[in-house]
Design a protein around this motif. Structure first.
Motif, PDB file in Angstrom:
ATOM      1  N   LEU A 171     -12.025   1.053   3.591  1.00  0.00           N
ATOM      2  CA  LEU A 171     -11.712   2.459   3.328  1.00  0.00           C
ATOM      3  C   LEU A 171     -12.801   3.370   3.871  1.00  0.00           C
ATOM      4  N   ARG A 172     -14.043   2.937   3.785  1.00  0.00           N
ATOM      5  CA  ARG A 172     -15.152   3.714   4.339  1.00  0.00           C
ATOM      6  C   ARG A 172     -15.026   3.810   5.861  1.00  0.00           C
ATOM      7  N   GLU A 173     -14.658   2.703   6.490  1.00  0.00           N
ATOM      8  CA  GLU A 173     -14.471   2.692   7.945  1.00  0.00           C
ATOM      9  C   GLU A 173     -13.330   3.619   8.355  1.00  0.00           C
ATOM     10  N   TRP A 174     -12.270   3.667   7.564  1.00  0.00           N
ATOM     11  CA  TRP A 174     -11.127   4.543   7.856  1.00  0.00           C
ATOM     12  C   TRP A 174     -11.416   6.008   7.525  1.00  0.00           C
ATOM     13  N   ASP A 175     -12.484   6.267   6.809  1.00  0.00           N
ATOM     14  CA  ASP A 175     -12.805   7.615   6.317  1.00  0.00           C
ATOM     15  C   ASP A 175     -11.675   8.151   5.452  1.00  0.00           C
ATOM     16  N   ILE A 176     -11.193   7.280   4.566  1.00  0.00           N
ATOM     17  CA  ILE A 176     -10.139   7.637   3.620  1.00  0.00           C
ATOM     18  C   ILE A 176     -10.675   7.422   2.210  1.00  0.00           C
ATOM     19  N   ARG A 177     -10.459   8.404   1.360  1.00  0.00           N
ATOM     20  CA  ARG A 177     -10.963   8.334  -0.010  1.00  0.00           C
ATOM     21  C   ARG A 177      -9.820   8.087  -0.989  1.00  0.00           C
ATOM     22  N   LEU A 178     -10.063   7.157  -1.915  1.00  0.00           N
ATOM     23  CA  LEU A 178      -9.197   6.987  -3.071  1.00  0.00           C
ATOM     24  C   LEU A 178      -9.935   7.513  -4.298  1.00  0.00           C
ATOM     25  N   ASP A 179      -9.228   8.183  -5.179  1.00  0.00           N
ATOM     26  CA  ASP A 179      -9.884   8.735  -6.365  1.00  0.00           C
ATOM     27  C   ASP A 179     -10.304   7.651  -7.334  1.00  0.00           C
ATOM     28  N   GLU A 180      -9.478   6.622  -7.469  1.00  0.00           N
ATOM     29  CA  GLU A 180      -9.779   5.539  -8.401  1.00  0.00           C
ATOM     30  C   GLU A 180      -9.451   4.204  -7.736  1.00  0.00           C
ATOM     31  N   SER A 181     -10.229   3.173  -8.059  1.00  0.00           N
ATOM     32  CA  SER A 181      -9.976   1.823  -7.557  1.00  0.00           C
ATOM     33  C   SER A 181     -10.144   0.844  -8.702  1.00  0.00           C
ATOM     34  N   LEU A 182      -9.108   0.048  -8.973  1.00  0.00           N
ATOM     35  CA  LEU A 182      -9.158  -0.936 -10.042  1.00  0.00           C
ATOM     36  C   LEU A 182      -9.027  -2.332  -9.440  1.00  0.00           C
ATOM     37  N   PHE A 183     -10.047  -3.157  -9.645  1.00  0.00           N
ATOM     38  CA  PHE A 183     -10.067  -4.535  -9.173  1.00  0.00           C
ATOM     39  C   PHE A 183      -9.799  -5.415 -10.392  1.00  0.00           C
ATOM     40  N   LEU A 184      -8.577  -5.921 -10.529  1.00  0.00           N
ATOM     41  CA  LEU A 184      -8.105  -6.472 -11.800  1.00  0.00           C
ATOM     42  C   LEU A 184      -8.177  -7.988 -11.882  1.00  0.00           C
ATOM     43  N   GLY A 185      -8.547  -8.657 -10.789  1.00  0.00           N
ATOM     44  CA  GLY A 185      -8.733 -10.105 -10.854  1.00  0.00           C
ATOM     45  C   GLY A 185      -7.542 -10.868 -11.390  1.00  0.00           C
ATOM     46  N   GLY A 186      -6.347 -10.445 -10.992  1.00  0.00           N
ATOM     47  CA  GLY A 186      -5.135 -11.154 -11.385  1.00  0.00           C
ATOM     48  C   GLY A 186      -4.517 -10.699 -12.698  1.00  0.00           C
ATOM     49  N   MET A 187      -5.133  -9.743 -13.403  1.00  0.00           N
ATOM     50  CA  MET A 187      -4.545  -9.236 -14.643  1.00  0.00           C
ATOM     51  C   MET A 187      -3.263  -8.457 -14.352  1.00  0.00           C
ATOM     52  N   ASP A 188      -2.361  -8.433 -15.322  1.00  0.00           N
ATOM     53  CA  ASP A 188      -1.136  -7.652 -15.181  1.00  0.00           C
ATOM     54  C   ASP A 188      -1.489  -6.169 -15.011  1.00  0.00           C
ATOM     55  N   LYS A 189      -0.813  -5.515 -14.090  1.00  0.00           N
ATOM     56  CA  LYS A 189      -1.163  -4.135 -13.751  1.00  0.00           C
ATOM     57  C   LYS A 189      -0.498  -3.085 -14.641  1.00  0.00           C
ATOM     58  N   SER A 190       0.517  -3.471 -15.396  1.00  0.00           N
ATOM     59  CA  SER A 190       1.391  -2.486 -16.016  1.00  0.00           C
ATOM     60  C   SER A 190       0.663  -1.566 -16.996  1.00  0.00           C
ATOM     61  N   GLU A 191      -0.170  -2.100 -17.881  1.00  0.00           N
ATOM     62  CA  GLU A 191      -0.845  -1.234 -18.843  1.00  0.00           C
ATOM     63  C   GLU A 191      -1.882  -0.328 -18.176  1.00  0.00           C
ATOM     64  N   PHE A 192      -2.476  -0.792 -17.100  1.00  0.00           N
ATOM     65  CA  PHE A 192      -3.413   0.041 -16.347  1.00  0.00           C
ATOM     66  C   PHE A 192      -2.668   1.180 -15.656  1.00  0.00           C
ATOM     67  N   LEU A 193      -1.465   0.876 -15.146  1.00  0.00           N
ATOM     68  CA  LEU A 193      -0.644   1.918 -14.527  1.00  0.00           C
ATOM     69  C   LEU A 193      -0.186   2.948 -15.553  1.00  0.00           C
ATOM     70  N   ARG A 194       0.130   2.473 -16.759  1.00  0.00           N
ATOM     71  CA  ARG A 194       0.502   3.393 -17.819  1.00  0.00           C
ATOM     72  C   ARG A 194      -0.665   4.327 -18.151  1.00  0.00           C
ATOM     73  N   ALA A 195      -1.869   3.757 -18.205  1.00  0.00           N
ATOM     74  CA  ALA A 195      -3.054   4.558 -18.510  1.00  0.00           C
ATOM     75  C   ALA A 195      -3.333   5.582 -17.404  1.00  0.00           C
ATOM     76  N   PHE A 196      -3.102   5.198 -16.153  1.00  0.00           N
ATOM     77  CA  PHE A 196      -3.290   6.122 -15.032  1.00  0.00           C
ATOM     78  C   PHE A 196      -2.208   7.197 -15.020  1.00  0.00           C
ATOM     79  N   GLY A 197      -1.022   6.855 -15.469  1.00  0.00           N
ATOM     80  CA  GLY A 197       0.091   7.808 -15.479  1.00  0.00           C
ATOM     81  C   GLY A 197       0.702   8.012 -14.110  1.00  0.00           C
ATOM     82  N   ALA A 198       0.936   6.919 -13.387  1.00  0.00           N
ATOM     83  CA  ALA A 198       1.440   7.016 -12.018  1.00  0.00           C
ATOM     84  C   ALA A 198       2.829   7.654 -11.970  1.00  0.00           C
TER      85      ALA A 198
END
Length: 303
Positions: free
Chosen positions: A242-269
């Motif tokens: 992302l640094r090489e592309w010069d593109i910024r993400l506001d948040e990055s979650l590295f979940l190590g295989g955990m289910d994403k659904s509750e994190f997505l709910r917390a983010f409010g996608a």
């Protein structure tokens, strides 16, 4: 001089992703095209209910009003309807005050061939084959899944992305599928300073990022996030890419295989994009979700 959409963010959407056409589609499936045509004509002054991607479109178009008349977002309707049956869709667009003025009605055929002509960065549809054709042509696309989730009334637009085969190429996922987790981690550690190739959603994220830079800190109406199954040490290559592309993400979650659904709910996608059907089935229970049928995981699913 012909009008060109230039450097706008151009999002194309099907009528069934924008509005709830389930009843109409049932008429088509059970009674045929002519019955469907008559059904729509008889109800063309009755507004359709919002569909799964309606809130996303509202928030995208709201950005134009925040930039003091500088229209930076264009939403285009791409529909398998004819113009005759599509009149109800346009009347519904006017009813809700959506700033959509351009459309292609393909009369029963796939409209995806018009995506390059419109300069589209993203196509949203409920028709999986149209989405696959668009991805194969090199454009970002996702199949909007039915969720029937309550719509968030917040003004801020929040979009979440999976990493491999969505924002990035599937080169690392191929190693994982072929050789397993340990080999994947070793490969990513060895390649930590080698940028990943771009995936189908790189250009869309870059377009969002350009709009974000036009707003002062704390005033941007767009928030983006990466939700990836990666964890350390495979995180470094993502960050450096992302640094090489010069593109910024506001948040990055590295979940190590955990289910994403509750994190997505917390983010409010408002919309989450993922290439893996299992992740999409889990996520669609909490947030609107678009399946991106791209990369090795989807090739393995083909009969």
């Amino acid at each position: 001089m012909p009008v060109r959409l230039g450097d706008k963010l151009v999002v194309a959407i099907s009528s069934r992703a924008l509005f709830d056409l389930d009843d109409s589609h049932q008429v088509y499936e059970q009674e045929g095209l002519e019955a469907y045509r008559q059904y729509q004509i008889a109800r063309e002054d009755t507004p359709l209910e919002p569909g799964e991607a309606f809130g996303l479109v509202q928030k995208l178009l709201r950005i134009n009003s925040m930039l003091e008349g500088d229209s930076r977002v264009e939403v285009v309707l791409l529909s398998r309807n004819s113009a005759d049956t599509g009149l109800r869709v346009f009347n519904s667009i006017q009813h809700y005050g959506l700033g959509i003025t351009r459309a292609a009605f393909a009369g029963g055929r796939s409209p995806f061939q018009y995506i390059p002509a419109f300069g589209t960065q993203l196509f949203l549809s409920t028709h999986a084959e149209d989405v696959r054709s668009t991805l194969e042509a090199g454009f970002a696309a996702a199949t909007i899944l039915p969720s029937n989730q309550p719509r968030e009334m917040r003004d801020e637009l929040r979009i979440a992305f999976d990493g491999d085969a969505v924002l990035f190429s599937d080169e690392s996922e191929q190693v994982f599928q072929r050789d397993g987790l340990e080999a994947f981690q070793a490969s990513e550690l060895a390649s930590a300073r080698d940028p990943l190739g771009g995936g189908p959603f790189k250009a869309f994220l870059a377009a969002l990022n350009r709009i974000q830079t036009e707003f002062a800190a704390g005033e941007c109406p767009i928030r983006t996030a990466l939700f990836t199954a990666r964890s350390a040490p495979a995180h470094e290559r993502v960050i450096r890419t992302l640094r090489e592309w010069d593109i910024r993400l506001d948040e990055s979650l590295f979940l190590g295989g955990m289910d994403k659904s509750e994190f997505l709910r917390a983010f409010g996608a408002d919309l989450f994009f993922d290439d893996q059907e299992g992740h999409c089935r889990s996520a669609v229970g909490v947030v609107p979700t678009g399946h991106v049928p791209h990369g090795i995981s989807n090739r393995l699913l083909k009969p």
